[in-house]
Design an enzyme around this catalytic site. Sequence first.
Site, PDB file in Angstrom:
ATOM      1  N   ASP A 118      -6.471  -2.129  -2.894  1.00 24.02           N
ATOM      2  CA  ASP A 118      -7.728  -2.616  -2.889  1.00 24.02           C
ATOM      3  C   ASP A 118      -7.567  -3.928  -4.703  1.00 24.02           C
ATOM      4  O   ASP A 118      -7.951  -4.811  -4.758  1.00 24.02           O
ATOM      5  CB  ASP A 118      -8.634  -1.385  -3.565  1.00 24.02           C
ATOM      6  CG  ASP A 118      -9.322  -0.728  -2.236  1.00 24.02           C
ATOM      7  OD1 ASP A 118      -8.628  -1.429  -1.077  1.00 24.02           O
ATOM      8  OD2 ASP A 118      -9.311   0.180  -2.068  1.00 24.02           O
ATOM      9  N   ASN A 134       1.025  -1.042  -0.083  1.00 24.72           N
ATOM     10  CA  ASN A 134       0.152  -0.014  -0.042  1.00 24.72           C
ATOM     11  C   ASN A 134       1.294   1.222  -0.200  1.00 24.72           C
ATOM     12  O   ASN A 134       0.549   2.558  -0.441  1.00 24.72           O
ATOM     13  CB  ASN A 134      -1.430  -0.167   1.355  1.00 24.72           C
ATOM     14  CG  ASN A 134      -2.204  -0.218   0.684  1.00 24.72           C
ATOM     15  OD1 ASN A 134      -2.728  -0.476  -0.440  1.00 24.72           O
ATOM     16  ND2 ASN A 134      -3.028  -0.665   2.354  1.00 24.72           N
ATOM     17  N   GLU A 157      -5.713  -7.073   4.974  1.00 28.12           N
ATOM     18  CA  GLU A 157      -5.605  -7.964   4.064  1.00 28.12           C
ATOM     19  C   GLU A 157      -5.591  -8.938   3.778  1.00 28.12           C
ATOM     20  O   GLU A 157      -5.114 -10.169   3.159  1.00 28.12           O
ATOM     21  CB  GLU A 157      -4.046  -7.753   3.484  1.00 28.12           C
ATOM     22  CG  GLU A 157      -3.453  -8.029   4.945  1.00 28.12           C
ATOM     23  CD  GLU A 157      -2.540  -7.372   5.933  1.00 28.12           C
ATOM     24  OE1 GLU A 157      -2.594  -7.341   6.441  1.00 28.12           O
ATOM     25  OE2 GLU A 157      -3.589  -6.438   6.098  1.00 28.12           O
TER      26      GLU A 157
END
Length: 308
Positions: free
Chosen positions: A192, A183, A219
């Site tokens: 995403d 991320n 996650e």
Amino acid sequence: MQHLVVPTFVLDADRRVIIWNKACERLTGVPASEVLGSSDHWRAFYEEPRHCLADILALGRTEELDSLYAAHSEPGEAAHGLRAENWCIMPKVKKRLYLAIDAGPIYDEDGQLMAVVETLRDNTEQKLAQMALHSLAIKDGLTGLANRRSFDETLEADWLHAMREGAPLSLLLIDVDHFKLYNDTYGHQKGDSCLRHVAEVMTKQVFRPADLAARYGGEEFAVIMPMTDLDGAVRVAERIRIAVSDLELPHSASQTTDRVTLSVGAATVVPTMDQNPTDLINHADAALYRAKHSGRNRVVGGELVAAE
């Protein structure tokens, strides 16, 4: 009855159509001339011969309700009549409708059946809205997998069933390796997208109807597998791990390899009265911890044994 706004048809005691009103013609696309005097009214709703609700009432075959209708009243709940709901094919108008159906008998002075009246209501929009709300309640909005609530409810139900049957129940806990670094490197939109890719793999690799693939949180993903021993659970886990690796999603910040990988903890138990589902989750979580701390991108499994 011909001019009622509610779609209505009437069968005589021999189950021949004696009334097929204008509203029924509009709903089904079938003109009265095609069905009057016949027992072919099923053709307006289905592609293959089967009994409609009025037929079941006329024949007294209420035992057929479970196999023919998605929902129905029990005999006696609606006075002398029956109520049911069902998806109908509607071949003539070429569209699938969800109909709410009522069937009521008409008797003569001697109590002999003279006719059965069936009325129909198109509840398709309400049913689709209900299905959408149900989907929102049980599915994760990002990945389309089952959500945490659905996971918890399913695990509880599968645990009780496995305990009754003395059968194995397996659980996988799956973590995307170094996802925070992913991320930070690629941004949350890419993050995403990564989670959706993992979910798609899980959907393809977890294909038994009784199994449940879920987003457990962040996650982390989970798979519940009833009637599955540890060897079977590890095989499924390896399939998922390899399939995600084969996607070759770049992960330049990974401290394991140059692509997105998974660590998986697998646990299996034959539930007993002195255990609960949390024990299985904790055991799978401990196996996941060992997978992460022994190099990641791997599957680690173990069986939960009842205390002596």
